[in-house]
Write a protein that holds these residues in place. Structure first.
Motif, PDB file in Angstrom:
ATOM      1  N   UNK A  76      57.434  -4.121  42.210  1.00 31.44           N
ATOM      2  CA  UNK A  76      58.632  -4.807  42.700  1.00 31.44           C
ATOM      3  C   UNK A  76      59.378  -5.478  41.548  1.00 31.44           C
ATOM      4  N   UNK A  77      58.593  -6.103  40.668  1.00 23.57           N
ATOM      5  CA  UNK A  77      59.214  -6.774  39.525  1.00 23.57           C
ATOM      6  C   UNK A  77      59.866  -5.762  38.596  1.00 23.57           C
ATOM      7  N   UNK A  78      59.189  -4.625  38.425  1.00 22.13           N
ATOM      8  CA  UNK A  78      59.767  -3.571  37.584  1.00 22.13           C
ATOM      9  C   UNK A  78      61.064  -3.063  38.202  1.00 22.13           C
ATOM     10  N   UNK A  79      61.029  -2.881  39.546  1.00 15.26           N
ATOM     11  CA  UNK A  79      62.247  -2.438  40.239  1.00 15.26           C
ATOM     12  C   UNK A  79      63.358  -3.481  40.093  1.00 15.26           C
ATOM     13  N   UNK A  80      62.972  -4.762  40.251  1.00  7.68           N
ATOM     14  CA  UNK A  80      63.936  -5.859  40.112  1.00  7.68           C
ATOM     15  C   UNK A  80      64.495  -5.888  38.700  1.00  7.68           C
ATOM     16  N   UNK A  81      63.556  -5.659  37.733  1.00  9.13           N
ATOM     17  CA  UNK A  81      64.000  -5.636  36.342  1.00  9.13           C
ATOM     18  C   UNK A  81      64.930  -4.457  36.096  1.00  9.13           C
ATOM     19  N   UNK A  82      64.636  -3.335  36.765  1.00 14.49           N
ATOM     20  CA  UNK A  82      65.516  -2.166  36.642  1.00 14.49           C
ATOM     21  C   UNK A  82      66.921  -2.494  37.151  1.00 14.49           C
ATOM     22  N   UNK A  83      66.915  -3.191  38.296  1.00 20.81           N
ATOM     23  CA  UNK A  83      68.213  -3.607  38.863  1.00 20.81           C
ATOM     24  C   UNK A  83      68.936  -4.527  37.885  1.00 20.81           C
ATOM     25  N   UNK A  84      68.145  -5.496  37.365  1.00 23.37           N
ATOM     26  CA  UNK A  84      68.734  -6.432  36.410  1.00 23.37           C
ATOM     27  C   UNK A  84      69.236  -5.700  35.174  1.00 23.37           C
ATOM     28  N   UNK A  85      68.427  -4.727  34.740  1.00 22.05           N
ATOM     29  CA  UNK A  85      68.836  -3.958  33.568  1.00 22.05           C
ATOM     30  C   UNK A  85      70.135  -3.204  33.849  1.00 22.05           C
ATOM     31  N   UNK A  86      70.228  -2.650  35.063  1.00 23.42           N
ATOM     32  CA  UNK A  86      71.447  -1.925  35.435  1.00 23.42           C
ATOM     33  C   UNK A  86      72.637  -2.878  35.477  1.00 23.42           C
ATOM     34  N   UNK A  87      72.384  -4.045  36.117  1.00 27.99           N
ATOM     35  CA  UNK A  87      73.441  -5.053  36.174  1.00 27.99           C
ATOM     36  C   UNK A  87      73.829  -5.485  34.769  1.00 27.99           C
ATOM     37  N   UNK A  88      72.771  -5.637  33.923  1.00 26.16           N
ATOM     38  CA  UNK A  88      73.025  -6.066  32.554  1.00 26.16           C
ATOM     39  C   UNK A  88      73.860  -5.015  31.816  1.00 26.16           C
ATOM     40  N   UNK A  89      73.497  -3.751  32.051  1.00 25.59           N
ATOM     41  CA  UNK A  89      74.273  -2.669  31.437  1.00 25.59           C
ATOM     42  C   UNK A  89      75.727  -2.732  31.881  1.00 25.59           C
ATOM     43  N   UNK A  90      75.881  -2.896  33.218  1.00 25.52           N
ATOM     44  CA  UNK A  90      77.243  -2.963  33.756  1.00 25.52           C
ATOM     45  C   UNK A  90      77.992  -4.165  33.175  1.00 25.52           C
ATOM     46  N   UNK A  91      77.282  -5.289  33.111  1.00 29.02           N
ATOM     47  CA  UNK A  91      77.917  -6.495  32.557  1.00 29.02           C
ATOM     48  C   UNK A  91      78.226  -6.303  31.091  1.00 29.02           C
ATOM     49  N   UNK A  92      77.306  -5.624  30.423  1.00 30.31           N
ATOM     50  CA  UNK A  92      77.555  -5.359  29.001  1.00 30.31           C
ATOM     51  C   UNK A  92      78.800  -4.490  28.841  1.00 30.31           C
ATOM     52  N   UNK A  93      78.919  -3.484  29.730  1.00 27.71           N
ATOM     53  CA  UNK A  93      80.132  -2.650  29.710  1.00 27.71           C
ATOM     54  C   UNK A  93      81.371  -3.500  29.977  1.00 27.71           C
ATOM     55  N   UNK A  94      81.237  -4.365  31.010  1.00 22.36           N
ATOM     56  CA  UNK A  94      82.343  -5.263  31.382  1.00 22.36           C
ATOM     57  C   UNK A  94      82.681  -6.190  30.229  1.00 22.36           C
ATOM     58  N   UNK A  95      81.615  -6.708  29.619  1.00 21.71           N
ATOM     59  CA  UNK A  95      81.812  -7.620  28.491  1.00 21.71           C
ATOM     60  C   UNK A  95      82.497  -6.889  27.346  1.00 21.71           C
ATOM     61  N   UNK A  96      82.037  -5.659  27.120  1.00 25.59           N
ATOM     62  CA  UNK A  96      82.660  -4.885  26.054  1.00 25.59           C
ATOM     63  C   UNK A  96      84.129  -4.627  26.372  1.00 25.59           C
ATOM     64  N   UNK A  97      84.377  -4.374  27.652  1.00 25.74           N
ATOM     65  CA  UNK A  97      85.773  -4.158  28.059  1.00 25.74           C
ATOM     66  C   UNK A  97      86.590  -5.430  27.866  1.00 25.74           C
ATOM     67  N   UNK A  98      85.950  -6.554  28.274  1.00 25.73           N
ATOM     68  CA  UNK A  98      86.630  -7.840  28.086  1.00 25.73           C
ATOM     69  C   UNK A  98      86.845  -8.112  26.609  1.00 25.73           C
ATOM     70  N   UNK A  99      85.746  -7.807  25.861  1.00 21.92           N
ATOM     71  CA  UNK A  99      85.858  -8.019  24.420  1.00 21.92           C
ATOM     72  C   UNK A  99      86.995  -7.181  23.843  1.00 21.92           C
ATOM     73  N   UNK A 100      87.100  -5.929  24.350  1.00 21.94           N
ATOM     74  CA  UNK A 100      88.164  -5.041  23.881  1.00 21.94           C
ATOM     75  C   UNK A 100      89.537  -5.600  24.263  1.00 21.94           C
ATOM     76  N   UNK A 101      89.595  -6.057  25.547  1.00 21.88           N
ATOM     77  CA  UNK A 101      90.857  -6.634  26.011  1.00 21.88           C
ATOM     78  C   UNK A 101      91.189  -7.882  25.204  1.00 21.88           C
ATOM     79  N   UNK A 102      90.129  -8.660  24.989  1.00 20.44           N
ATOM     80  CA  UNK A 102      90.327  -9.889  24.217  1.00 20.44           C
ATOM     81  C   UNK A 102      90.805  -9.552  22.815  1.00 20.44           C
TER      82      UNK A 102
END
Length: 647
Positions: free
Chosen positions: A583-609
């Motif tokens: 369950x924790x691994x699955x949760x971590x996978x979700x978090x990792x996915x969210x983190x990836x998405x946020x990282x993409x978003x952050x990169x996009x924000x960084x690019x926009x910035x």
């Protein structure tokens, strides 16, 4: 059984090392000296070669005068010296060179002995003999005569052909159906229980025979006169030899030392069965060993119908008791030094008679004592009936009569007893006899109308407590009883009022027998054999071992079940941890996915910035340029205005 190569043939061996040791004993301790030597050696094989008890098989036998004897398979001379004593000349045949040399060294001084190294199946001679003696050899015929269709018949035919017309074969062998084998003793040659009773499934092994099989074998090879003697404990260590005309009593059987080979698993103590076997008239079927006397034509000479021999007795006391069919009882010295002992027995009887004690009278004739056979009930038999009936009052009367006779047998003595003086200082043993006739026991007297008639009074010792003789009589009589009684041995001691002295009397008994015997108790149990019925080799012991092992297994199983439960709980806990981890691994996978998405978003924000920053910098630059432009324009206007004012 061990076979050793001798040239092209195989011979019986007790191992080269042991036979070399026995050769050394034979050289250093020839004749009777070997008995003194082996008194400290309880190995069965050594005693089987050198013990004087072996001689009991034939030292009573009435050989013809000036008899010639061929001993087939003489081994290492266990009986050869006895035959030399009784016969004119002896030819000892032994196929093993080593074992034949032991015989030569052991009896080097004998002038009537010839030792030949030969085999019955190949032996050729023109001589014919009065007797052919075969002891413990026929059973090996299937091994050493394999080329013959029936090696046992061939063996006996060859023995018969070596006899004179009126010659006699004397053959000793184990009984295939001996009682000891039914009780679980290992077969002597193969060391396995029940293998003989089962019929010897394997070929070319030693085999023994039943009485009927031996009769058939002798009859089939031309012997018309066949007579059986039965031997206890067996033919190797005989102390009781009986016939169909006279069987041993309980006392004789209980005093016999039995032997059991390694691997035995006894299901019962055979001594307890003999009374029932005797009552059912099957003593011949269950005898442990046979001594067979057989002739082709001649009527067999009259021999004793019962022989009671000594066991581990020193040579100066070595006598045997013989009973004949005509009612004669003979006590015979079977060693030349024992003649004085017979004279002592005769004196003891006279002394007792002079003191008013009833004894069976005997007469001394050289090395023999002769007396008539007395038909009566022994006091021991009467005692056993009293035990069977739980009759304490009858036992009191019997021992009261015995005590009165013992007290009458001697003057009293006021000094120290034979017992340790330190014990005497602590206890009062009562009447001390100047002369203690310790054979005034229940087995050495008849019970007739309440009176006792004594016989066979061998032993007399000085300064013996009267109570000791009562103790000895009580213990011997009780130990020979095989039935059940509510009267225990301890209760018997209480009835006789001797219970406080038992430990001292046991010490004294042992001391007295040390004077008479080479050794006591377990004589031949040093190399895997056992003396007497032993819990160690009983089937009950095996069951108890099994029960102990089962208990241990149950305890271990219970422990393992407990451990298994612990393991199950731990496994369940581990499974839960693994599920939590998943369950924790699955949760971590979700978090990792969210983190990836946020990282993409952050990169996009960084690019926009970055773009905005770039725009800002561009705008700032434009502003700066505009500002500079404006500033430059202002300076021009100021100059213009100044010029205008100057005008």
């Amino acid at each position: 059984m061990i076979l050793e190569k001798q040239g092209e043939t195989s011979v019986y061996s007790d191992t080269a090392e042991l036979e070399q040791e026995m050769l050394a004993i034979a050289k250093q301790y020839p004749e009777d000296l070997s008995q003194d030597y082996i008194a400290g050696d309880n190995r069965y094989t050594i005693n089987n070669t050198f013990s004087s008890v072996r001689r009991n098989l034939l030292n009573w036998y009435h050989f013809r005068e000036n008899a010639s004897v061929l001993e087939i398979g003489a081994g290492m001379g266990a009986l050869t010296g006895c035959l030399c004593d009784l016969c004119m000349n002896v030819t000892a045949m032994e196929m093993s060179v080593k074992r034949a040399e032991v015989i030569r060294q052991r009896y080097a001084s004998r002038t009537n002995l010839e030792v030949v190294c030969a085999d019955i199946f190949t032996y050729e001679t023109e001589r014919r003999f009065d007797y052919v003696v075969i002891v413990g050899v026929l059973e090996y015929a299937a091994i050493f005569g394999q080329e013959y269709e029936n090696p046992f018949e061939e063996f006996l035919k060859r023995a018969r052909n070596l006899l004179k017309e009126n010659g006699i074969v004397l053959l000793a062998i184990e009984n295939r159906f001996g009682l000891k084998y039914w009780c679980g003793a290992s077969e002597d040659h193969l060391c396995q229980p029940f293998v003989g009773i089962d019929g010897y499934e394997k070929e070319h092994t030693p085999v023994t025979f039943s009485k009927a099989a031996l009769q058939k074998l002798f009859s089939g090879t031309g012997f018309t006169k066949i007579h059986f003697f039965y031997v206890l404990a067996d033919y190797k260590f005989p102390t009781v030899i009986y016939t169909d005309d006279y069987v041993p009593g309980a006392s004789a059987i209980q005093k016999t030392a039995f032997q059991y080979v390694k691997g035995s698993r006894l299901i019962y103590n055979e001594k307890k069965l003999y009374e029932e076997i005797k009552d059912n008239h099957v003593m011949d079927f269950f005898a442990n060993s046979f001594l067979v006397e057989a002739s082709v034509r001649e009527e067999l000479p009259k021999q004793p119908i019962y022989i009671a021999a000594k066991g581990e007795c020193k040579k100066e006391y070595r006598v045997s008791t013989l009973i004949y069919a005509d009612g004669t009882v003979e006590k015979r010295a079977v060693h030349e030094q024992a003649a004085a002992h017979l004279s002592a027995i005769a004196r003891h009887e006279q002394e007792l008679e002079q003191r008013g004690i009833r004894v069976l009278k005997s007469r001394l004739e050289g090395q023999r004592m002769i007396m008539p056979y007395y038909q009566g009930v022994t006091a021991e038999d009467h005692f056993h009936k009293l035990l069977q009936n739980h009759d304490e009052e009858g036992i009191r009367r019997l021992f009261d009569a015995l005590s009165k006779n013992i007290q009458k047998s001697s003057e009293t003595f006021l000094g120290e007893t034979m017992i340790d003086p330190s014990a005497k200082a602590q206890k009062d043993y009562g009447v001390i006899l100047k002369n203690g006739y310790i054979d005034m026991t229940l087995s050495n007297c008849f019970f007739e109308h309440g009176e006792l008639i004594f016989f066979d009074q061998e032993w007399k010792f000085e300064q013996v407590p009267l109570k000791f003789i009562l103790f000895y009589a009580a213990r011997q009589g009780y130990m020979s009883y095989t039935g059940k009684s509510r009267i225990t041995l301890d209760r018997l001691y209480q009835i006789l009022e001797i219970e406080d002295h038992i430990s001292d009397f046991i010490v004294l008994e042992r001391h007295l027998w040390e004077i008479i015997l080479y050794r006591q108790e377990h004589f031949y149990d040093g190399d895997g054999w056992y003396q007497e019925y032993s819990e160690e080799i009983s089937l009950q012991s095996l069951f108890r071992q099994y029960e102990r092992l089962q208990h241990i297994i149950n305890e271990k199983n219970a422990y393992l079940l407990g451990q298994e439960e612990e393991v199950r709980k731990k496994n369940a806990y581990i499974e839960k941890l693994e599920e939590d981890q998943k369950q924790k691994i699955a949760y971590l996978s979700v978090l990792e996915q969210e983190l990836k998405e946020k990282n993409v978003y952050i990169k996009r924000l960084e690019k926009e910035l970055q773009e905005r920053e770039d725009d800002a910098r561009k705008l700032q630059k434009e502003l700066q340029e505009k500002a500079a432009s404006v500033s430059q324009s202002g300076k021009k206007l100021k100059i213009f205005r100044m010029h205008k004012r100057e005008r």
